[in-house]
Each structure stands twice: as C-alpha cells, then as structure tokens.
Motif scaffolding. Structure first.
Motif, PDB file in Angstrom:
ATOM      1  N   ALA A 277       0.837  -1.201   0.000  1.00 33.45           N
ATOM      2  CA  ALA A 277       0.000   0.000   0.000  1.00 33.45           C
ATOM      3  C   ALA A 277       0.871   1.250   0.000  1.00 33.45           C
ATOM      4  O   ALA A 277       1.989   1.242   0.515  1.00 33.45           O
ATOM      5  N   GLU A 278       0.321   2.302  -0.593  1.00 31.28           N
ATOM      6  CA  GLU A 278       1.037   3.572  -0.675  1.00 31.28           C
ATOM      7  C   GLU A 278       1.621   3.963   0.685  1.00 31.28           C
ATOM      8  O   GLU A 278       0.930   3.894   1.695  1.00 31.28           O
ATOM      9  N   GLY A 279       2.895   4.336   0.656  1.00 31.93           N
ATOM     10  CA  GLY A 279       3.533   4.782   1.889  1.00 31.93           C
ATOM     11  C   GLY A 279       4.447   3.744   2.518  1.00 31.93           C
ATOM     12  O   GLY A 279       5.359   4.084   3.269  1.00 31.93           O
ATOM     13  N   TYR A 280       4.204   2.470   2.239  1.00 30.02           N
ATOM     14  CA  TYR A 280       4.994   1.402   2.862  1.00 30.02           C
ATOM     15  C   TYR A 280       6.469   1.542   2.501  1.00 30.02           C
ATOM     16  O   TYR A 280       6.746   1.851   1.346  1.00 30.02           O
ATOM     17  N   PRO A 281       7.430   1.382   3.372  1.00 25.02           N
ATOM     18  CA  PRO A 281       7.324   0.890   4.742  1.00 25.02           C
ATOM     19  C   PRO A 281       7.095   1.968   5.792  1.00 25.02           C
ATOM     20  O   PRO A 281       7.284   1.716   6.981  1.00 25.02           O
TER      21      PRO A 281
END
Ligand code: AMP
Ligand code: GLY
Length: 444
Positions: free
Chosen positions: A339-343
């Motif tokens: 998902a967007e943002g990971y990690p």
C-alpha cells in the motif's frame, strides 16, 4: 490423526500455512487467530489478536486443537509457546528462551560467539554517548547499527560514514524510533558479499533443511531505499548450490543446534538464518525463529506432501521419524503488493478489485497479508497487502505469470517491485549435483 489445528497470526505467512494445512488429510478444521479476509476462505477466523496471550489460551482451552502453529515472532518472544505447552498442547514454535535468538540481537551475538559460529564482530551499547564515542574511534566504514529488539526488519542501519552512524544512534536511542527495542544497540562490522537465507525445521535433535528461497528486503527496485519486511520472493536459488548448502549445515546450522542443546533450550520450530556469503565462507548476520514472510508463501507453494505431519512431528519431538518432504521442481515467484507509503505510514481502507481474475492466471495463488472484509468488499488493512505467487517451468515463466496476475488486481496506491527474481535470471546457469538428503539428526 484427525485433529483441529490452530494457526496464530494474520499475515501472508499464516495464509500460506493455513492454505497448506487445509490440504492435509489429518486436519478436520483449520482455525486462525485472528486471520484476515483471504485466510477466511481456507480457515475459520476467530478475532483474537496474536499478541493477546490470555485470549489465545482461552481459545485453545475451548477448541482443544491437536496442534498450535505460532506464525509471528512477537507471541513467540512473549512466551506463548511455553504457556500452551504447560497445558499439554503440541506447539510448533520455540519457547521464550529459544525465541531470544530473534528477540535480542545482543543475545544472539553472544550465543554465536559462545559457540564459535562465524558471524560479524560487534559491540553492544546501552548508552548513546558511549556508542558515539566508540564510533569516533572506528577507522573502517561502513558500520552497521542495529536496534537490539524486535523492529519488524526495520531496525538495521548500514552507515557509510560517521555522521550517518551518529544520526542512526540518535534515531534509535534518543528519538526511540523503534521504541524499547532500541534501548540497546549493536555496532557491527560490515560484511561484504551476497546475502542469502536458509530455513530449517528442528525439534531440537533433528534438522530438516528446506529448499532455498530468497527474499527482496528493500522497498525499491535494484535493492534501493529502506528495508521492509520483504517485497518479493523466488525459489529455488542458484547461489545456494548443494556444496554451499552442506557448508551452511555443517558450519552454521549444526553448531546452532548443538549450542541450543548445550544451553538447555528445547527448540521446536523454524531456525531461519540470515547469512552473508563472504570470501571466507558463510556467516550468520541474524537469527529468526519463525518462517519468513514472504518466504513461507514460496515454500508452501513448492512443498509437496503433508505439512501437518512435519509440524506435528516437530512439536512432538519426533522429526526423525517423518518421511522427507518432496518439493515441486518448478520455480515460484511471489510479488508483494504493497500500500502507498509502505514501509512508512500507509493508507488503508481501499477496496481491492480483481482478486478472482488474478487467480485465473495459471498456477497462481494470491495470499493475503493485510486485508479485511467489510460488507461484500475486501479492503486494504496493512503495509504489505497481498503476495501474488505463481509457479512456472522456470523462473521466467513464474515471473511472467505472477506479474500478469498482479496487474489484474487494483486499488488506489498499490505498488510493487518489478524486479523480483531479476538478479537470479541474470546469473549464469550452473548445473547442480544430485540432491542430498537434507535431514541430520544429532546423537543424544
Ligand atoms: P538483519 O535484520 O540483521 O537481517 O539486517 C537487515 C539487513 O541489513 C540485512 O539483510 C543486510 O542487508 C544488512 N546487514 C545487517 N548486518 C549486516 C552486516 N554485518 N554487514 C552488512 N550488511 C548487514
Ligand atoms: N522476509 C523476511 C522476514 O520474514 O524476516
């Protein structure tokens, strides 16, 4: 041996374990605590968090499973296996003492040194001033700074110079980026070489070395950017030929097992060694005491035969008696959809579409890592959301299928690494010798 099996955890690893256990003849029901939207298709999910020790104990009391399989490291380090064994339950997973190999990097380092197992040299510090003072005196760079405790694979900083090393010490100890895990740190010699990992199942006396499998730890293509829990996986792995495997077994795995026994640690579960293949031979850079995620997904796709028989025999201390498993000779590739943002902080709650279409690609299984069901929809609920796995006659075919399936899945902000398995494909093909038996039993 008809029995219920309880799997503890909620990630892609646990989905793969439940999926495989559901195929075992002796399993009447797979129950998973807490599970996720994908696991619900192969197991009965009960909403008890993996770290709720009392809750899991109560669930075990109610279900009376013939086997409990503990997936993640946190409940293992918290002593869940000990508590369940005290109740007479067969458990796959080490007790608190064995789990310290993963739960404390300082403990692991001392263990490695006590038992003369090749590793990187390190110093331990519990005060940032002393750590920085030591760094001032260091003449070789890079240095590796590590938080002592559990940090979801994110507590390691490879620092090219003094300023970056000092800021890593500050981030871990002063800003407490990894919480209590960073109250102590290790400053470690940097090892150059190719990384590899090895998985062995052990009941404390017998080692069953599993097929080689390789993760991709960094978030960016070409191994760039911060470390993650793992962005993709493939198996088999050509760098780990039979000769090297034997070396790893003789120099690292068997001494580890001897060390555990010498220290009175009754270890029943997975020994997962992170290795550096250096010019002077393989060395241990870390221990884990559970299956890797997403490595487990790849292993379960290639394992033929009965997972229950292996895990139960391990839990009951009679691994020497089980038939050796056979492995699908084909290749597997697993692509993590994140998902967007990971990690870092991720966006959650997006509806996922195309899951069924993805599994229509030949030889493809989509394991769920961070999902939940709401109404009729499957929503994203974590950083790593799915692991799309495909088998193929070779790595290339497995890759093509996995990415074709990945591309059929949609949600806002989804991303993956497009280069899973690429390094392996660029390697020259080397013929391997005949496979040997991968089981070794210590004399009592
Ligand atoms: P660990 O969580 O200990 O496996 O470390 C995470 C990553 O940091 C490893 O996969 C390596 O890429 C790197 N690393 C850890 N220790 C060392 C070391 N002593 N030398 C070089 N790289 C290291
Ligand atoms: N994929 C690496 C781990 O599970 O630690």
């Amino acid at each position: 041996m008809d029995m219920k099996v309880l799997v503890v955890g909620s990630g892609g690893r646990e989905h793969a374990l439940c999926w495989k256990l559901a195929q075992s003849r002796g399993v009447t029901e797979v129950v998973c605590a807490p599970g996720n939207a994908g696991i619900a298709a192969v197991a009965r999910c009960v909403p008890v968090p993996a770290t709720d020790r009392e809750g899991i104990e109560a669930l075990v009391e109610e279900l009376r499973p013939g086997l409990v399989v503990i997936g993640p490291e946190d409940p293992l380090c918290d002593g869940l296996a000990d508590r369940l064994r005290e109740r007479g339950v067969a458990v796959f997973g080490p007790g608190r003492d064995g789990a310290r190999l993963e739960g404390s990097k300082a403990f692991a380092k001392e263990f490695l040194e006590r038992h003369h197992i090749p590793t990187a040299q390190a110093r331990t510090f519990d005060r940032s001033g002393l750590a920085k003072g030591y760094l001032e005196s260091v003449t070789t760079w890079p240095q590796v700074i590590k938080a002592d405790g559990l940090a979801a694979g994110k507590g390691v900083y490879v620092c090219p110079d003094l300023p970056s090393a000092k800021s890593a010490v500050d981030a871990i100890m002063e800003e407490a980026r990894h919480g209590k895990a960073g109250e102590r740190i290790l400053i470690e010699e940097f090892l150059a070489g190719e990384e590899a990992s090895i998985f062995a199942i052990t009941d404390g006396s017998t080692l069953l070395v599993l097929e080689p499998v390789q993760d991709h730890k960094q978030v960016g293509e070409g191994d760039t950017g911060p470390n993650t829990g793992g962005m993709g996986v493939f198996s088999p792995v050509s760098t780990l030929n039979r000769r090297l495997h034997k070396q790893i077994e003789q120099r690292l795995l068997i001494p580890t097992l001897h060390g555990l026994r010498k220290e009175g640690i009754d270890f029943r579960g997975v020994l997962f060694l992170g290795l550096m293949l250096t010019d002077s031979g393989p060395r241990v850079i870390e221990y884990n005491v559970r299956f890797g995620d997403p490595e487990c997904q790849a292993l379960m796709r290639r394992l033929k035969g009965d997972l229950l028989a292996i895990l139960l025999a391990t839990a009951e201390g009679r691994l020497a008696d089980v038939d050796l498993p056979t492995w699908d000779p084909r290749s597997v590739v697993g692509v993590v959809a994140a998902a967007e943002g990971y990690p870092g902080a991720v966006r959650k709650g997006d509806a996922i579409h195309g899951l069924e279409a993805a599994e229509e690609v030949a030889e493809t299984v989509v394991f769920h890592a961070g999902t939940r069901q709401e109404g009729g929809e499957v929503l994203t609920a974590g950083g790593r959301v799915l692991c799309v796995t495909s088998l193929g006659e070779n790595l290339e075919e497995a890759r093509e299928r996995a990415y074709q399936a990945y591309d059929r899945i949609e949600w806002a902000g989804k991303f993956c690494r497009r280069d899973i398995g690429c390094r392996e494909m660029a390697r020259p093909v080397v013929e391997d010798e005949e496979p040997e038996e991968r089981v070794e039993t210590l004399e009592s």
